[in-house]
Design a protein around this motif. Structure first.
Motif, PDB file in Angstrom:
ATOM      1  N   ALA A  56      98.537  12.637  64.085  1.00 29.69           N
ATOM      2  CA  ALA A  56      98.446  13.888  64.050  1.00 29.69           C
ATOM      3  C   ALA A  56      97.676  14.048  65.691  1.00 29.69           C
ATOM      4  O   ALA A  56      98.361  15.253  66.091  1.00 29.69           O
ATOM      5  CB  ALA A  56      97.412  13.995  63.419  1.00 29.69           C
ATOM      6  N   SER A  62     101.693  17.784  60.466  1.00 25.68           N
ATOM      7  CA  SER A  62     100.259  17.516  59.291  1.00 25.68           C
ATOM      8  C   SER A  62     100.974  15.920  58.886  1.00 25.68           C
ATOM      9  O   SER A  62     101.621  15.928  59.195  1.00 25.68           O
ATOM     10  CB  SER A  62     100.560  18.292  58.030  1.00 25.68           C
ATOM     11  OG  SER A  62     101.667  18.099  57.199  1.00 25.68           O
ATOM     12  N   LEU A  85      95.587  16.914  60.093  1.00 27.19           N
ATOM     13  CA  LEU A  85      94.850  15.442  59.167  1.00 27.19           C
ATOM     14  C   LEU A  85      94.089  15.498  57.571  1.00 27.19           C
ATOM     15  O   LEU A  85      93.296  16.066  58.241  1.00 27.19           O
ATOM     16  CB  LEU A  85      94.641  14.677  60.065  1.00 27.19           C
ATOM     17  CG  LEU A  85      94.634  13.346  59.865  1.00 27.19           C
ATOM     18  CD1 LEU A  85      95.436  12.081  59.462  1.00 27.19           C
ATOM     19  CD2 LEU A  85      93.874  12.345  60.911  1.00 27.19           C
TER      20      LEU A  85
END
Length: 243
Positions: A56, A62, A85
């Motif tokens: 991340a 994501s 995250l």
């Protein structure tokens, strides 16, 4: 945040005596992180969460860290907070969310049905999706001629050909790289072959040497390469979905 117990089942950061194993895992996460920038990633069996956080931080669009263990999940959720995250408590067999990359490191040797796990990962990936799956080399774990080490958490350990065949039976294209010692770990490897193990014991240096040597290991003391895989410490399969 709740501390995690060092049981041998998962690797933890910031534990000096565990640093070799932590760096051995972290270098693979770093290698993958460079390849998943801008992509949606699911990190299966994420454990303490440091690898999910790394991906991340280094640019994944994501990252979802998935782990079934309640203590590991709560620890990761509280320790690592980023807008891109999150952590989910679930089984790798049941968590399902569309993504561009699945990461599953040093865990397939723990599962009962590896075939079903890989098929599940493939179902989560869209076209051009990639699963990154790593496992230790049986030949570096078990005694000569044995089919498994004495690790109580491992269900099956793989030789390179067995692992390649497993992955190729589920994915359209599979690349394999291996993890090897480099720099001071390579020098240490050579020293052991030359008799270092007998020297440090006789001189009474064992504890003092390794109390300094082990915490000083860095990710740069490992390398990933595509050749000589039968001698690799770990295998990393890069499993592509092309259709």
């Amino acid at each position: 945040m709740p501390p995690l117990e060092l049981t041998g089942e998962r690797t933890l950061p910031n534990v000096p005596e565990e640093n070799y194993w932590y760096r051995r895992h972290l270098v693979v996460y770093e290698w993958i992180a460079a390849r998943v920038a801008g992509r949606r990633v699911v990190d299966m069996a994420c454990g303490e969460g440091y690898g999910s956080d790394l991906m991340a931080r280094l640019g994944a669009a994501s990252v979802v860290g998935v782990d079934a263990n309640p203590e590991a999940h709560e620890h990761a959720r509280l320790r690592y907070a980023r807008p891109n995250l999150r952590f989910e408590r679930d089984l790798v067999e049941s968590f399902s969310e569309p993504c561009d990359a699945v990461v599953f490191l040093q865990t397939i040797e723990h599962v009962q049905d590896a075939e079903a796990i890989l098929e599940h990962f493939k179902s989560m990936l869209g076209r051009q999706g990639v699963a990154y799956v790593s496992t230790p080399n049986l030949l570096t774990l078990a005694p000569p001629g044995a089919e498994k080490s004495d690790n109580p958490w491992h269900v099956r350990e793989y030789r390179v050909g067995e692992f390649r065949d497993l992955c190729e039976s589920h994915f359209d294209r599979v690349e394999m790289v291996g993890l090897f010692h480099a720099r001071k770990l390579r020098a240490h490897e050579i020293a052991i072959r030359l008799g270092w193990d007998s020297v440090h014991g006789r001189l009474g240096l064992t504890e003092r040497f390794y109390d300094r040597f082990t915490p000083a290991i860095a990710t740069s003391d490992f390398r990933l390469a595509g050749g000589g895989l039968e001698r690799a410490l770990d295998f990393l399969a890069i499993c592509h979905v092309t259709s």
